[in-house]
Design a protein around this motif. Structure first.
Motif, PDB file in Angstrom:
ATOM      1  N   SER A  13      34.933  21.364  37.144  1.00 42.74           N
ATOM      2  CA  SER A  13      34.523  22.769  37.030  1.00 42.74           C
ATOM      3  C   SER A  13      35.224  23.508  35.896  1.00 42.74           C
ATOM      4  CB  SER A  13      34.798  23.501  38.349  1.00 42.74           C
ATOM      5  OG  SER A  13      36.192  23.486  38.641  1.00 42.74           O
ATOM      6  N   GLY A  14      36.350  22.955  35.420  1.00 51.43           N
ATOM      7  CA  GLY A  14      37.152  23.639  34.401  1.00 51.43           C
ATOM      8  C   GLY A  14      38.440  24.202  34.941  1.00 51.43           C
ATOM      9  N   LYS A  15      38.706  24.019  36.248  1.00 49.90           N
ATOM     10  CA  LYS A  15      39.888  24.653  36.835  1.00 49.90           C
ATOM     11  C   LYS A  15      41.200  24.082  36.302  1.00 49.90           C
ATOM     12  CE  LYS A  15      40.083  22.013  41.229  1.00 49.90           C
ATOM     13  NZ  LYS A  15      39.077  20.991  40.856  1.00 49.90           N
ATOM     14  N   SER A  16      41.234  22.779  36.022  1.00 46.59           N
ATOM     15  CA  SER A  16      42.467  22.189  35.474  1.00 46.59           C
ATOM     16  C   SER A  16      42.710  22.678  34.047  1.00 46.59           C
ATOM     17  CB  SER A  16      42.388  20.664  35.509  1.00 46.59           C
ATOM     18  OG  SER A  16      42.370  20.203  36.846  1.00 46.59           O
ATOM     19  N   THR A  17      41.650  22.802  33.275  1.00 45.99           N
ATOM     20  CA  THR A  17      41.780  23.336  31.913  1.00 45.99           C
ATOM     21  C   THR A  17      42.285  24.773  31.957  1.00 45.99           C
ATOM     22  OG1 THR A  17      39.983  21.922  31.153  1.00 45.99           O
ATOM     23  CG2 THR A  17      40.535  23.806  29.771  1.00 45.99           C
ATOM     24  N   LEU A  18      41.747  25.568  32.880  1.00 39.52           N
ATOM     25  CA  LEU A  18      42.207  26.950  33.039  1.00 39.52           C
ATOM     26  C   LEU A  18      43.676  26.971  33.437  1.00 39.52           C
ATOM     27  CD1 LEU A  18      41.629  29.987  33.138  1.00 39.52           C
ATOM     28  CD2 LEU A  18      40.865  29.680  35.505  1.00 39.52           C
ATOM     29  N   MET A  19      44.070  26.101  34.365  1.00 39.88           N
ATOM     30  CA  MET A  19      45.471  26.041  34.782  1.00 39.88           C
ATOM     31  C   MET A  19      46.374  25.712  33.597  1.00 39.88           C
ATOM     32  SD  MET A  19      47.511  23.345  37.165  1.00 39.88           S
ATOM     33  CE  MET A  19      47.743  22.331  35.711  1.00 39.88           C
ATOM     34  N   ASN A  20      45.953  24.763  32.764  1.00 42.38           N
ATOM     35  CA  ASN A  20      46.770  24.373  31.615  1.00 42.38           C
ATOM     36  C   ASN A  20      46.946  25.524  30.632  1.00 42.38           C
ATOM     37  OD1 ASN A  20      47.163  21.782  32.580  1.00 42.38           O
ATOM     38  ND2 ASN A  20      45.462  20.904  31.422  1.00 42.38           N
ATOM     39  N   ILE A  21      45.919  26.354  30.490  1.00 42.29           N
ATOM     40  CA  ILE A  21      46.033  27.508  29.595  1.00 42.29           C
ATOM     41  C   ILE A  21      46.933  28.575  30.214  1.00 42.29           C
ATOM     42  CG2 ILE A  21      44.754  29.412  28.536  1.00 42.29           C
ATOM     43  CD1 ILE A  21      42.462  27.398  28.051  1.00 42.29           C
ATOM     44  N   ILE A  22      46.757  28.853  31.510  1.00 48.61           N
ATOM     45  CA  ILE A  22      47.642  29.810  32.188  1.00 48.61           C
ATOM     46  C   ILE A  22      49.097  29.353  32.056  1.00 48.61           C
ATOM     47  CG2 ILE A  22      48.330  30.757  34.437  1.00 48.61           C
ATOM     48  CD1 ILE A  22      45.354  30.602  35.258  1.00 48.61           C
ATOM     49  N   GLY A  23      49.323  28.033  32.211  1.00 52.53           N
ATOM     50  CA  GLY A  23      50.676  27.490  32.163  1.00 52.53           C
ATOM     51  C   GLY A  23      51.200  27.228  30.768  1.00 52.53           C
ATOM     52  N   CYS A  24      50.455  27.627  29.742  1.00 51.46           N
ATOM     53  CA  CYS A  24      50.870  27.438  28.338  1.00 51.46           C
ATOM     54  C   CYS A  24      51.069  25.964  27.999  1.00 51.46           C
ATOM     55  CB  CYS A  24      52.125  28.247  28.016  1.00 51.46           C
ATOM     56  SG  CYS A  24      51.927  30.027  28.237  1.00 51.46           S
ATOM     57  N   LEU A  25      50.350  25.086  28.708  1.00 49.08           N
ATOM     58  CA  LEU A  25      50.340  23.661  28.384  1.00 49.08           C
ATOM     59  C   LEU A  25      49.239  23.349  27.371  1.00 49.08           C
ATOM     60  CD1 LEU A  25      50.702  22.384  32.046  1.00 49.08           C
ATOM     61  CD2 LEU A  25      52.445  22.167  30.267  1.00 49.08           C
ATOM     62  N   ASP A  26      48.311  24.279  27.218  1.00 50.43           N
ATOM     63  CA  ASP A  26      47.202  24.145  26.280  1.00 50.43           C
ATOM     64  C   ASP A  26      46.867  25.547  25.774  1.00 50.43           C
ATOM     65  OD1 ASP A  26      45.209  23.040  24.775  1.00 50.43           O
ATOM     66  OD2 ASP A  26      43.990  22.328  26.450  1.00 50.43           O
ATOM     67  N   THR A  27      46.145  25.612  24.674  1.00 47.54           N
ATOM     68  CA  THR A  27      45.767  26.899  24.100  1.00 47.54           C
ATOM     69  C   THR A  27      44.250  27.015  24.038  1.00 47.54           C
ATOM     70  OG1 THR A  27      45.953  25.934  21.895  1.00 47.54           O
ATOM     71  CG2 THR A  27      47.863  27.149  22.729  1.00 47.54           C
ATOM     72  N   PRO A  28      43.709  28.225  24.185  1.00 47.44           N
ATOM     73  CA  PRO A  28      42.251  28.388  24.137  1.00 47.44           C
ATOM     74  C   PRO A  28      41.715  28.240  22.717  1.00 47.44           C
ATOM     75  CG  PRO A  28      43.318  30.520  24.396  1.00 47.44           C
ATOM     76  CD  PRO A  28      44.402  29.493  24.481  1.00 47.44           C
ATOM     77  N   THR A  29      40.446  27.898  22.636  1.00 49.63           N
ATOM     78  CA  THR A  29      39.767  27.858  21.340  1.00 49.63           C
ATOM     79  C   THR A  29      39.558  29.265  20.815  1.00 49.63           C
ATOM     80  OG1 THR A  29      38.648  25.824  22.035  1.00 49.63           O
ATOM     81  CG2 THR A  29      37.723  26.979  20.139  1.00 49.63           C
ATOM     82  N   SER A  30      39.228  30.179  21.724  1.00 52.97           N
ATOM     83  CA  SER A  30      39.089  31.594  21.355  1.00 52.97           C
ATOM     84  C   SER A  30      39.339  32.443  22.590  1.00 52.97           C
ATOM     85  CB  SER A  30      37.701  31.889  20.771  1.00 52.97           C
ATOM     86  OG  SER A  30      36.687  31.620  21.719  1.00 52.97           O
ATOM     87  N   GLY A  31      39.496  33.744  22.378  1.00 52.04           N
ATOM     88  CA  GLY A  31      39.802  34.671  23.462  1.00 52.04           C
ATOM     89  C   GLY A  31      41.275  35.079  23.430  1.00 52.04           C
ATOM     90  N   GLU A  32      41.635  36.029  24.278  1.00 51.07           N
ATOM     91  CA  GLU A  32      42.999  36.559  24.308  1.00 51.07           C
ATOM     92  C   GLU A  32      43.649  36.297  25.648  1.00 51.07           C
ATOM     93  OE1 GLU A  32      42.985  40.705  23.283  1.00 51.07           O
ATOM     94  OE2 GLU A  32      42.946  40.253  21.129  1.00 51.07           O
ATOM     95  N   TYR A  33      44.916  35.872  25.603  1.00 55.41           N
ATOM     96  CA  TYR A  33      45.702  35.629  26.809  1.00 55.41           C
ATOM     97  C   TYR A  33      47.052  36.308  26.648  1.00 55.41           C
ATOM     98  CZ  TYR A  33      48.513  33.037  30.274  1.00 55.41           C
ATOM     99  OH  TYR A  33      49.367  32.687  31.300  1.00 55.41           O
ATOM    100  N   TYR A  34      47.356  37.197  27.585  1.00 52.78           N
ATOM    101  CA  TYR A  34      48.658  37.853  27.644  1.00 52.78           C
ATOM    102  C   TYR A  34      49.359  37.438  28.937  1.00 52.78           C
ATOM    103  CZ  TYR A  34      47.248  40.947  23.829  1.00 52.78           C
ATOM    104  OH  TYR A  34      46.840  41.441  22.608  1.00 52.78           O
ATOM    105  N   LEU A  35      50.603  37.000  28.808  1.00 51.23           N
ATOM    106  CA  LEU A  35      51.428  36.623  29.950  1.00 51.23           C
ATOM    107  C   LEU A  35      52.639  37.538  29.982  1.00 51.23           C
ATOM    108  CD1 LEU A  35      52.180  34.699  32.296  1.00 51.23           C
ATOM    109  CD2 LEU A  35      53.275  33.225  30.605  1.00 51.23           C
ATOM    110  N   SER A  36      52.762  38.315  31.052  1.00 56.29           N
ATOM    111  CA  SER A  36      53.841  39.310  31.173  1.00 56.29           C
ATOM    112  C   SER A  36      53.899  40.198  29.932  1.00 56.29           C
ATOM    113  CB  SER A  36      55.187  38.622  31.400  1.00 56.29           C
ATOM    114  OG  SER A  36      55.190  37.902  32.607  1.00 56.29           O
TER     115      SER A  36
END
Length: 230
Positions: free
Chosen positions: A46-69
């Motif tokens: 479904s993409g949930k592991s890929t999403l987890m890796n991006i949330i966890g800064c183990l991977d980076t998105p191709t596009s879009g914005e992610y702010y952590l704290s």
């Protein structure tokens, strides 16, 4: 106004497979507030592991914005991302990932070593975390001397060691029997009641219902709404 720990806007993740581009995440918008217990529910693929890796800064998105704290994650160096992973995120995995030749205490101390915490403070904090998960008396046991549930609690103690902003749990009960899984979820409830922010990735609707909010991911798209048993 609640403080946002995770803020994602238009997150796309693509991979090149052979000569074709596969889009795994298709414009994800997701906000997680401080102190929230969120479950990301979805089947395999479904993409949930890929999403987890991006949330966890183990991977980076191709596009879009992610702010952590409040920090913008795009274009950070690998060294900075490693520091964020160590200080901001406590990882809990289905397979525990304990070092077999290290005691429970030594496993819990490991992230603190990478955070340059003084040895005496490591020992004190690691023992306190083991006590928090009910395993202080097992501090000098090795993983093969512990049950699956005890190993997962050691992994949770390890995740708590650097006082992270987020506990990020990937199928945390997947390797456990039903009774032991319930005990781990009870611990998650206690930690959340203490103010810990928890993001849990799961395919199991019954586990997901332990969270205070559930988002569903399917074919790289995310949504919220009523859930029905499978």
């Amino acid at each position: 106004m609640a403080e946002e720990i995770v803020s994602m806007r238009g997150i796309v993740k693509q991979y090149q497979v052979g000569g074709e581009i596969s889009t795994v995440l298709k414009g994800i918008d997701l906000t997680v507030e401080k102190g929230e217990f969120l479950a990301v529910l979805g089947p395999s693929g479904s993409g949930k592991s890929t999403l987890m890796n991006i949330i966890g800064c183990l991977d980076t998105p191709t596009s879009g914005e992610y702010y952590l704290s409040g920090m913008k994650i795009a274009n950070q160096s690998e060294q900075t991302l490693a520091h964020i992973r160590n200080k901001q995120i406590g990882f809990i995995f289905q397979s525990f990932f304990l070092l077999q030749r290290q005691s429970a205490l030594e496993n819990v101390k490991l992230p603190m070593m990478y955070a340059d915490i003084p040895e005496r403070e490591q020992e004190k904090r690691a023992l306190a975390m083991l006590e928090r998960v009910g395993l202080k008396e097992k501090a000098h046991y090795y993983p093969n001397q512990l049950s699956g549930g005890q190993q997962q609690r050691v992994a949770i103690a390890r995740a708590l060691g650097n006082n992270p902003a987020i506990l990020l749990a990937d199928e945390p009960t997947g390797a456990l029997d039903q009774k032991t899984g319930r005990q781990v979820m009870e611990l998650f409830h206690e930690l959340n009641d203490e103010g810990r922010t928890i993001i849990m990735i799961t395919h199991d609707i019954h586990i997901a219902r332990h969270a205070s909010r559930i988002v569903r991911i399917l074919d790289g798209n995310i949504g919220e709404g009523a859930l029905e048993d499978a």
